[in-house]
Design a protein around this motif. Structure first.
Motif, PDB file in Angstrom:
ATOM      1  N   VAL A 212       0.500   2.922  -7.985  1.00 26.41           N
ATOM      2  CA  VAL A 212       1.525   2.474  -7.055  1.00 26.41           C
ATOM      3  C   VAL A 212       2.878   2.908  -7.613  1.00 26.41           C
ATOM      4  O   VAL A 212       3.153   2.710  -8.802  1.00 26.41           O
ATOM      5  CB  VAL A 212       1.490   0.947  -6.867  1.00 26.41           C
ATOM      6  CG1 VAL A 212       2.647   0.477  -5.985  1.00 26.41           C
ATOM      7  CG2 VAL A 212       0.160   0.503  -6.278  1.00 26.41           C
ATOM      8  N   VAL A 213       3.700   3.508  -6.770  1.00 27.83           N
ATOM      9  CA  VAL A 213       5.025   3.947  -7.190  1.00 27.83           C
ATOM     10  C   VAL A 213       6.091   3.228  -6.361  1.00 27.83           C
ATOM     11  O   VAL A 213       6.023   3.229  -5.126  1.00 27.83           O
ATOM     12  CB  VAL A 213       5.197   5.471  -7.026  1.00 27.83           C
ATOM     13  CG1 VAL A 213       6.615   5.889  -7.425  1.00 27.83           C
ATOM     14  CG2 VAL A 213       4.182   6.226  -7.865  1.00 27.83           C
ATOM     15  N   ILE A 214       7.038   2.590  -7.033  1.00 28.04           N
ATOM     16  CA  ILE A 214       8.204   2.015  -6.368  1.00 28.04           C
ATOM     17  C   ILE A 214       9.382   2.948  -6.602  1.00 28.04           C
ATOM     18  O   ILE A 214       9.649   3.355  -7.736  1.00 28.04           O
ATOM     19  CB  ILE A 214       8.529   0.613  -6.897  1.00 28.04           C
ATOM     20  CG1 ILE A 214       7.383  -0.362  -6.580  1.00 28.04           C
ATOM     21  CG2 ILE A 214       9.841   0.090  -6.293  1.00 28.04           C
ATOM     22  CD1 ILE A 214       7.612  -1.776  -7.110  1.00 28.04           C
ATOM     23  N   VAL A 215      10.077   3.305  -5.529  1.00 25.96           N
ATOM     24  CA  VAL A 215      11.234   4.193  -5.618  1.00 25.96           C
ATOM     25  C   VAL A 215      12.495   3.380  -5.333  1.00 25.96           C
ATOM     26  O   VAL A 215      12.615   2.750  -4.281  1.00 25.96           O
ATOM     27  CB  VAL A 215      11.128   5.355  -4.611  1.00 25.96           C
ATOM     28  CG1 VAL A 215      12.348   6.275  -4.723  1.00 25.96           C
ATOM     29  CG2 VAL A 215       9.840   6.147  -4.837  1.00 25.96           C
TER      30      VAL A 215
ATOM     31  N   ALA B 294       0.399   9.477  -5.771  1.00 25.83           N
ATOM     32  CA  ALA B 294       0.359   8.014  -5.692  1.00 25.83           C
ATOM     33  C   ALA B 294      -0.522   7.554  -4.537  1.00 25.83           C
ATOM     34  O   ALA B 294      -0.567   8.185  -3.479  1.00 25.83           O
ATOM     35  CB  ALA B 294       1.765   7.460  -5.522  1.00 25.83           C
ATOM     36  N   ASP B 295      -1.214   6.449  -4.753  1.00 28.35           N
ATOM     37  CA  ASP B 295      -2.020   5.866  -3.679  1.00 28.35           C
ATOM     38  C   ASP B 295      -1.143   5.072  -2.712  1.00 28.35           C
ATOM     39  O   ASP B 295      -1.415   5.023  -1.519  1.00 28.35           O
ATOM     40  CB  ASP B 295      -3.095   4.958  -4.282  1.00 28.35           C
ATOM     41  CG  ASP B 295      -4.071   5.736  -5.144  1.00 28.35           C
ATOM     42  OD1 ASP B 295      -4.889   6.486  -4.588  1.00 28.35           O
ATOM     43  OD2 ASP B 295      -3.985   5.623  -6.383  1.00 28.35           O
TER      44      ASP B 295
ATOM     45  N   THR C 215      -2.227  -5.438  -3.230  1.00 25.85           N
ATOM     46  CA  THR C 215      -3.690  -5.350  -3.140  1.00 25.85           C
ATOM     47  C   THR C 215      -4.159  -5.368  -1.691  1.00 25.85           C
ATOM     48  O   THR C 215      -5.108  -4.657  -1.325  1.00 25.85           O
ATOM     49  CB  THR C 215      -4.351  -6.494  -3.919  1.00 25.85           C
ATOM     50  OG1 THR C 215      -3.884  -7.765  -3.441  1.00 25.85           O
ATOM     51  CG2 THR C 215      -4.025  -6.397  -5.405  1.00 25.85           C
ATOM     52  N   LYS C 216      -3.472  -6.122  -0.841  1.00 32.11           N
ATOM     53  CA  LYS C 216      -3.852  -6.138   0.578  1.00 32.11           C
ATOM     54  C   LYS C 216      -3.546  -4.809   1.245  1.00 32.11           C
ATOM     55  O   LYS C 216      -4.306  -4.323   2.086  1.00 32.11           O
ATOM     56  CB  LYS C 216      -3.131  -7.287   1.294  1.00 32.11           C
ATOM     57  CG  LYS C 216      -3.688  -8.662   0.967  1.00 32.11           C
ATOM     58  CD  LYS C 216      -2.908  -9.766   1.683  1.00 32.11           C
ATOM     59  CE  LYS C 216      -3.524 -11.137   1.397  1.00 32.11           C
ATOM     60  NZ  LYS C 216      -2.714 -12.235   2.002  1.00 32.11           N
ATOM     61  N   ALA C 217      -2.402  -4.218   0.885  1.00 33.30           N
ATOM     62  CA  ALA C 217      -2.060  -2.914   1.450  1.00 33.30           C
ATOM     63  C   ALA C 217      -3.066  -1.862   1.015  1.00 33.30           C
ATOM     64  O   ALA C 217      -3.548  -1.058   1.843  1.00 33.30           O
ATOM     65  CB  ALA C 217      -0.647  -2.508   1.007  1.00 33.30           C
ATOM     66  N   LEU C 218      -3.440  -1.860  -0.268  1.00 32.11           N
ATOM     67  CA  LEU C 218      -4.393  -0.882  -0.770  1.00 32.11           C
ATOM     68  C   LEU C 218      -5.768  -1.046  -0.120  1.00 32.11           C
ATOM     69  O   LEU C 218      -6.508  -0.073   0.052  1.00 32.11           O
ATOM     70  CB  LEU C 218      -4.520  -0.997  -2.298  1.00 32.11           C
ATOM     71  CG  LEU C 218      -3.313  -0.531  -3.104  1.00 32.11           C
ATOM     72  CD1 LEU C 218      -3.446  -0.956  -4.571  1.00 32.11           C
ATOM     73  CD2 LEU C 218      -3.148   0.981  -3.004  1.00 32.11           C
ATOM     74  N   ALA C 219      -6.090  -2.274   0.256  1.00 28.63           N
ATOM     75  CA  ALA C 219      -7.392  -2.535   0.885  1.00 28.63           C
ATOM     76  C   ALA C 219      -7.497  -1.958   2.285  1.00 28.63           C
ATOM     77  O   ALA C 219      -8.593  -1.892   2.852  1.00 28.63           O
ATOM     78  CB  ALA C 219      -7.648  -4.041   0.916  1.00 28.63           C
TER      79      ALA C 219
END
Length: 401
Positions: free
Chosen positions: A25-28, A105-106, A395-399
């Motif tokens: 996960v990348v935060i910009v 990035a995922d 985790t919900k977004a990745l799911a």
């Protein structure tokens, strides 16, 4: 088209145990505020425990932001040079290398801001790179007095196309729902600062430290202090604050104002303080200086816009004195008149504001009641709660891939 997970990158993170093929996960961020570091550190550790690698890409603040003295350079972050360009009174920003550094990035989390040009490039790339999720983090809409209608119009399409949204507050959630964004794809993060550390530090301040701090700034031990904390710029209404300090001191000579902060309009406060013994311009405060300022005050005053500094007040158990304002940041959702604050109408004059402060500080029972409400809310709006909520949203977004 369904988004599919990708496991083709291994990123080493200093201080953390590597796992094979971690989800990344990348935060910009345009730049990193100092107050954000406890959150980013906590989120990094929380996600690492769940097998998710967090990377933080950040740049350098603009000249105006640098003048506020509140930015950081995280050791584990990745600095990306950028460029600020002024167009039609707006300052646009481009991050070099961010497109390249976010390729694998995922999930990429972007600040929801129309002036960050890299957002449009990453969002456009996601239309063809369907195995990468895009999330936004923000207010839902820009409610500042200088809001650009064009900017808001341009921002809306990429906001609505995002896979997930991290909303500052419940009020932000309502803005997103009203705009047509799916409620099920929103996480309310409950934006906060490190209230527990601030409270611990304030509670530990000794009488001798308070005496020394007051002496350093020419403040008598008898003075009842109203504190204005944070960056100083037009929307904070510095001229109003000066006139309110005059009125408060005229109503009760024991009441004095402390203005702690810096920014484009700090000179207005500095000049006024030179001829007003009851107005103390102490500059930006961090560490023990900030702790002593909070511990010395009996209330916090915000005649202009107030955002996360509201949570600083809760951490220190300080009542707030504020004016209603349609341009308040989302954290104004936390303010409750009669519980943790005294909220005056938008049309309140500086004189009436100052007199209200003087009346409040002359009433110990009311101060104690509002302070108790403020302190109780400091137990709700914490960095740990924000970390937990944000990590849950990740985790919900990745799911959804």
């Amino acid at each position: 088209e369904a988004r599919k997970p990708r496991f083709d990158r291994v990123t080493a993170m200093p201080g953390l145990v590597e796992t094979n093929n971690p989800t990344t996960v990348v935060i910009v961020c345009k730049f990193v505020h100092k107050f954000r570091m406890p959150f980013f550190d906590g989120l990094r550790a929380k996600l690492a425990a769940e097998g998710i690698t967090l990377r933080l890409l950040y740049g350098k603040p603009s000249a105006d932001e640098q003048s506020k003295g509140n930015w950081a350079e995280p050791e584990w972050g990745e600095f990306c040079p950028g460029r600020y360009v002024g167009i039609g009174g707006n300052e646009l920003h481009w991050h070099h290398d961010v497109l390249k550094r976010t390729t694998d990035a995922d999930l990429v989390i972007l600040e929801q801001a129309s002036k960050l040009l890299v957002n449009y490039a990453i969002s456009a790339r996601s239309l063809v790179k369907r195995n990468q999720l895009i999330a936004l983090w923000g207010h839902g809409k820009n409610i500042a007095a200088t809001t650009s209608k064009v900017g808001e119009t341009i921002k809306r399409p990429y906001t609505n196309s995002a896979d997930w949204f991290f909303a500052y507050t419940e009020g932000t959630l309502q803005i997103m729902i009203a705009s047509g964004y799916p409620e099920a794809q929103v996480t309310v993060v409950q934006n906060a600062v490190d209230t527990q550390s601030i409270r611990s530090d304030v509670d530990a301040v000794s009488k001798s430290q308070l005496f020394d701090w007051r002496k350093k700034h020419g403040i008598s031990k008898e003075a009842k202090l109203a504190l204005a904390l944070g960056s100083i710029y037009a929307d904070k209404r510095p001229e109003f604050l000066i006139a309110a300090a005059d009125a408060a001191h005229a109503a009760d000579p024991v009441v004095e104002f402390v203005i702690a902060g810096s920014g484009p309009d700090a000179g207005v406060i500095d000049d006024a303080a030179k001829t007003r013994p009851w107005l103390h311009a102490v500059g930006p405060v961090f560490g023990q200086d900030k702790t002593s300022a909070l511990a010395s005050a009996e209330c916090m005053v915000m005649p202009g816009v107030g955002g996360l500094v509201i949570v600083d007040a809760f951490a220190a158990g300080l009542p707030l004195v504020m004016c209603e304002n349609p341009h308040h940041p989302p954290e104004f959702d936390y303010v409750q008149d009669g519980h943790n604050s005294l909220v005056l109408s938008e049309s309140t004059s500086p004189e009436a504001f100052g007199e209200a402060v003087a009346r409040l500080l002359a009433n110990p029972a009311t101060v104690a009641s509002l302070a108790a409400g403020s302190r109780a809310d400091g137990d709700i709006y914490t960095i740990q709660a924000m970390v937990d909520r944000f990590a849950d949203g990740v985790t919900k977004a990745l799911a959804t891939r």
